[in-house]
Design a protein around this motif. Structure first.
Motif, mmCIF file in Angstrom:
data_model
loop_
_atom_site.group_PDB
_atom_site.id
_atom_site.type_symbol
_atom_site.label_atom_id
_atom_site.label_comp_id
_atom_site.label_asym_id
_atom_site.label_seq_id
_atom_site.Cartn_x
_atom_site.Cartn_y
_atom_site.Cartn_z
ATOM 1 N N LEU A 1 46.711 45.460 44.559
ATOM 2 C CA LEU A 1 48.096 45.487 44.085
ATOM 3 C C LEU A 1 49.060 44.855 45.082
ATOM 4 N N GLU A 2 48.834 45.057 46.367
ATOM 5 C CA GLU A 2 49.714 44.461 47.367
ATOM 6 C C GLU A 2 49.572 42.943 47.415
ATOM 7 N N ARG A 3 48.388 42.443 47.120
ATOM 8 C CA ARG A 3 48.183 40.988 47.135
ATOM 9 C C ARG A 3 48.744 40.308 45.902
ATOM 10 N N ASN A 4 48.638 40.978 44.734
ATOM 11 C CA ASN A 4 49.118 40.338 43.516
ATOM 12 C C ASN A 4 49.491 41.390 42.470
ATOM 13 N N GLU A 5 50.603 42.048 42.686
ATOM 14 C CA GLU A 5 51.054 43.099 41.773
ATOM 15 C C GLU A 5 51.371 42.544 40.391
ATOM 16 N N ARG A 6 51.886 41.355 40.336
ATOM 17 C CA ARG A 6 52.251 40.764 39.043
ATOM 18 C C ARG A 6 51.028 40.595 38.140
ATOM 19 N N GLU A 7 49.934 40.131 38.701
ATOM 20 C CA GLU A 7 48.729 39.895 37.895
ATOM 21 C C GLU A 7 47.990 41.193 37.572
ATOM 22 N N PHE A 8 47.883 42.099 38.547
ATOM 23 C CA PHE A 8 47.050 43.285 38.376
ATOM 24 C C PHE A 8 47.843 44.553 38.040
ATOM 25 N N GLY A 9 49.159 44.482 38.067
ATOM 26 C CA GLY A 9 49.985 45.656 37.824
ATOM 27 C C GLY A 9 49.921 46.211 36.417
ATOM 28 N N THR A 10 49.424 45.427 35.477
ATOM 29 C CA THR A 10 49.331 45.898 34.090
ATOM 30 C C THR A 10 47.994 46.581 33.792
ATOM 31 N N LEU A 11 47.071 46.563 34.750
ATOM 32 C CA LEU A 11 45.753 47.151 34.525
ATOM 33 C C LEU A 11 45.795 48.667 34.637
ATOM 34 N N ASP A 12 44.940 49.315 33.855
ATOM 35 C CA ASP A 12 44.808 50.768 33.901
ATOM 36 C C ASP A 12 43.646 51.139 34.816
ATOM 37 N N LEU A 13 43.450 52.424 35.028
ATOM 38 C CA LEU A 13 42.398 52.906 35.919
ATOM 39 C C LEU A 13 41.021 52.392 35.497
ATOM 40 N N ASP A 14 40.721 52.467 34.217
ATOM 41 C CA ASP A 14 39.421 51.990 33.727
ATOM 42 C C ASP A 14 39.225 50.505 34.008
ATOM 43 N N ASP A 15 40.297 49.722 33.903
ATOM 44 C CA ASP A 15 40.216 48.290 34.187
ATOM 45 C C ASP A 15 39.852 48.032 35.650
ATOM 46 N N PHE A 16 40.449 48.814 36.559
ATOM 47 C CA PHE A 16 40.139 48.649 37.983
ATOM 48 C C PHE A 16 38.707 49.074 38.290
ATOM 49 N N VAL A 17 38.265 50.162 37.675
ATOM 50 C CA VAL A 17 36.879 50.604 37.884
ATOM 51 C C VAL A 17 35.921 49.502 37.439
ATOM 52 N N THR A 18 36.154 48.940 36.273
ATOM 53 C CA THR A 18 35.314 47.857 35.764
ATOM 54 C C THR A 18 35.374 46.641 36.670
ATOM 55 N N MET A 19 36.578 46.271 37.089
ATOM 56 C CA MET A 19 36.744 45.096 37.946
ATOM 57 C C MET A 19 35.993 45.271 39.262
ATOM 58 N N PHE A 20 36.137 46.436 39.902
ATOM 59 C CA PHE A 20 35.468 46.665 41.176
ATOM 60 C C PHE A 20 33.953 46.687 41.005
ATOM 61 N N ASN A 21 33.467 47.243 39.904
ATOM 62 C CA ASN A 21 32.029 47.238 39.643
ATOM 63 C C ASN A 21 31.514 45.829 39.394
ATOM 64 N N ASP A 22 32.282 45.036 38.629
ATOM 65 C CA ASP A 22 31.866 43.673 38.314
ATOM 66 C C ASP A 22 31.829 42.777 39.538
ATOM 67 N N LEU A 23 32.712 43.034 40.504
ATOM 68 C CA LEU A 23 32.725 42.225 41.721
ATOM 69 C C LEU A 23 31.456 42.423 42.531
ATOM 70 N N ASN A 24 30.923 43.647 42.484
ATOM 71 C CA ASN A 24 29.665 43.960 43.177
ATOM 72 C C ASN A 24 29.678 43.497 44.628
ATOM 73 N N VAL A 25 30.796 43.726 45.278
ATOM 74 C CA VAL A 25 30.954 43.405 46.689
ATOM 75 C C VAL A 25 31.080 44.730 47.421
ATOM 76 N N ASP A 26 30.428 44.861 48.564
ATOM 77 C CA ASP A 26 30.411 46.132 49.281
ATOM 78 C C ASP A 26 31.792 46.730 49.488
ATOM 79 N N GLU A 27 32.782 45.913 49.824
ATOM 80 C CA GLU A 27 34.092 46.471 50.107
ATOM 81 C C GLU A 27 34.782 46.992 48.852
ATOM 82 N N PHE A 28 34.308 46.630 47.671
ATOM 83 C CA PHE A 28 34.915 47.097 46.431
ATOM 84 C C PHE A 28 34.028 48.072 45.676
ATOM 85 N N THR A 29 32.976 48.569 46.291
ATOM 86 C CA THR A 29 32.124 49.509 45.588
ATOM 87 C C THR A 29 31.982 50.788 46.380
#
Length: 126
Positions: A81-109
């Protein structure tokens, strides 16, 4: 919870910090303290987290705002959110969970035995 109740609750929280541009929230079982911009309280993800907090702990007038969320998830949420609130500010909790899982990067899991991501705590004590 109805939209009217959400608006009333947000107004009560924001009223307490009216002249401040940021506020402290406490996250996780260890109550890790984060300072967030008050404008984040209007974002869908924070509205959902506030609803989860009410379900988990009830509505408390005094004390800090406690969010039932995994600390590493919350840290990553703030980073995005701090890097790009405009793009990601409309996402809900489920959207963030999905996004972090899809990235499959250690820092986001948050890897559990089931290798699934669980941002919310299970019935933590207050």
């Amino acid at each position: 919870m109805s939209k009217i109740n959400q608006i009333v609750r947000l107004k009560q929280v924001v009223k307490r910090w009216r002249h401040r541009s940021s506020l402290a929230v406490y996250v996780g079982q260890e109550r890790h303290r984060f300072i967030i911009p008050t404008r984040f309280l209007n974002l869908p993800v924070f509205i959902t987290l506030l609803n989860k907090a009410e379900e988990e702990y009830g509505y408390q007038i005094s004390g800090g705002l406690i969010l039932p969320c995994d600390v590493s998830f919350f840290r990553n949420l703030l980073h995005v959110l701090e890097r790009n609130e405009r793009e990601f500010g409309t996402l809900d909790l489920d959207d963030f969970v999905t996004m972090f899982n899809d990235l499959n990067v250690d820092e986001f899991t948050c890897k559990h035995e089931s290798r699934s991501f669980t941002p919310l705590l299970r019935k933590a004590r207050v």
